[in-house]
Design an enzyme around this catalytic site. Structure first.
Site, PDB file in Angstrom:
ATOM      1  N   CYS A 253       0.862  -1.277  -0.063  1.00 22.14           N
ATOM      2  CA  CYS A 253       0.003  -0.087  -0.126  1.00 22.14           C
ATOM      3  C   CYS A 253       0.729   1.090   0.008  1.00 22.14           C
ATOM      4  CB  CYS A 253      -0.900   0.027   1.292  1.00 22.14           C
ATOM      5  SG  CYS A 253      -1.654  -1.700   1.346  1.00 22.14           S
ATOM      6  N   GLY A 257       4.329   7.071  -2.383  1.00 25.39           N
ATOM      7  CA  GLY A 257       5.961   6.662  -2.234  1.00 25.39           C
ATOM      8  C   GLY A 257       6.765   7.351  -1.171  1.00 25.39           C
ATOM      9  N   GLY A 258       6.132   8.129  -0.317  1.00 25.66           N
ATOM     10  CA  GLY A 258       7.049   8.758   0.726  1.00 25.66           C
ATOM     11  C   GLY A 258       7.767   7.783   1.471  1.00 25.66           C
ATOM     12  N   CYS A 374      -2.881   5.844   9.554  1.00 21.25           N
ATOM     13  CA  CYS A 374      -3.059   7.196   9.886  1.00 21.25           C
ATOM     14  C   CYS A 374      -4.438   7.203  10.306  1.00 21.25           C
ATOM     15  CB  CYS A 374      -2.799   7.983   8.553  1.00 21.25           C
ATOM     16  SG  CYS A 374      -3.986   7.795   7.293  1.00 21.25           S
TER      17      CYS A 374
END
Length: 428
Positions: A253, A257-258, A374
């Site tokens: 997931c 791309g951080g 999150c």
């Protein structure tokens, strides 16, 4: 495009979010293309601001109008909200806010309703003090939908008001310094030289919070990959994952791309596979890798069916940033409050457990899986991991909570990172 169109564009954007369930991050960019660069920020401020304070604006309309706008006139309902928001929460002079909001009716081909918009906004100005006093006593003053407020009160009886207050603030701007180029302190010195200042985070070694938000291209070395915009709590994933060079690591997931790029900053010689179910969002993984000059294997795939995209492969470490309600990042995405439904939480928890069960066999013995969301809701976090530990004999928790209350939960704070949950699992 004429400046007064901003109000009608903002009204149309909010209408698409609230009435059609579209995400603001999908609705806003095409609208921003229609306005000049200097107006892009104001359009964003109006859209975000109206969604942040939607409960208040709806309450005011209900008090000032005898019946709601319906059908094709519905956009005017949101135009009035945009007017209220400017009068209440911006420094735009009242006469300009009124004139340009009223003019917006012409743009959406409702010129006959200019008088109505003007009348409601002027009536609000006259009654503002007593209306706001009455609103401050109403249940809507917390600016959250009832179902979410009830869940927060149940999960955090002592802290729910602080969480709600944090959700209603503008978010801080956190950056991640690329340790491959500079240490955090070296980059902070470059930031000071550029006339800006930042603060470090006690727990996350690459994190810097800007004293006040700035355009990314003004940041020292942004285009060269020295620094990335990423919330502090999202950076916390690396504290628990601890990637090492030479390891085979899965970022599941992964979009946008951080975290994929953070893994490669910490362990440049790691063999990283980044997988996401959303093909469109994967383009941002490629963009991030390109800007930072990094390589990873990027694949489109569903976390519930890993054999389809990795065969029999096993990984040393897996970062599962699970799909979730995003209730920890409401201050960054205020539309979440109005897009989510109470019933979504059970469905998301089911999806999370299916992904966990499917990916666990692809972790090597002795390997680490970091489960992260999150979210700040226990059903997606501590309860999810407690249930997984019960049904998974070879899984144990390390460094993040206890088997009874597993995981580490960050809550959003004015000078802290977003709401975020982590659980570090080891395969025996």
């Amino acid at each position: 495009m004429k400046k007064q169109n901003l109000r009608s564009l903002a009204a149309q954007a909010v209408e698409k979010v609230v009435e059609q369930g579209q995400s603001l991050s999908n609705v806003l960019p095409p609208l921003q293309q229609k306005v000049s660069d200097k107006d892009k920020a104001l359009l964003q401020e109006l859209c975000f601001g109206v969604l942040r304070t939607l409960s208040q604006l709806e309450w005011l309309i209900a008090k000032l109008m005898s019946r709601p706008m319906t059908g094709k006139q519905r956009t005017v309902h949101y135009m009035i909200m945009v007017g209220f928001y400017q009068l209440l929460h911006t420094r735009i002079p009242a006469h300009a806010a009124l004139a340009e909001t009223v003019e917006g009716a012409v743009v959406i081909k409702r010129p006959q309703l200019k008088g109505l918009i003007n009348g409601v906004l002027r009536q609000f100005q006259r009654q503002q003090e007593e209306l706001l006093e009455a609103f401050s006593q109403s249940e809507k003053r917390f600016l959250h939908p009832d179902w979410l407020l009830n869940r927060l009160k149940k999960a955090y009886p002592q802290q729910w008001q602080e969480i709600v207050d944090a959700n209603n603030q503008r978010p801080p701007m956190w950056l991640r310094v690329n340790r491959g180029h500079h240490s955090r302190d070296e980059w902070l010195a470059l930031l000071e030289e550029a006339g800006m200042s930042g603060f470090t985070h006690a727990d996350y070694p690459d994190a810097v919070r800007l004293a006040s938000p700035a355009p990314v291209h003004a940041l020292p070395g942004f285009d060269e990959g020295w620094v990335t915009v990423q919330d502090a709590s999202a950076q916390g994933c690396m504290t628990w994952l601890e990637p090492k060079n030479g390891e085979h690591i899965l970022d599941l997931c992964a979009a946008p791309g951080g975290k994929t790029t953070h893994i490669l900053e910490v362990a440049p010689q790691a063999d990283v596979m980044a997988v996401d179910v959303d093909e469109q969002r994967l383009s941002r993984v490629y963009d991030n890798l390109k800007r930072l000059g990094m390589k990873a294997q990027v694949k489109q795939g569903d976390g519930r069916t890993p054999a389809e995209w990795c065969g029999e492969a096993k990984f040393d470490r897996i970062l599962l940033d699970a799909p979730c309600s995003a209730t920890g990042v409401i201050r960054r995405h205020p539309d979440i409050k109005w897009l989510r439904r109470d019933r979504d939480i059970k469905e998301l928890a089911q999806l999370q457990s299916e992904i966990l069960d499917a990916i666990w066999p692809h972790l090597k013995s002795g390997g680490t899986l970091v489960y992260a969301t999150c979210s700040i809701l226990p059903e997606e976090n501590s309860q999810q991991i407690a249930a997984f530990l019960k049904r998974t004999a070879d899984a144990s928790l390390q460094g993040t909570g206890t088997p009874e209350r597993p995981g580490k939960q960050n809550l959003p704070g004015a000078e802290e990172g977003d709401g975020f949950f982590y659980a570090k699992l080891i395969k025996e």
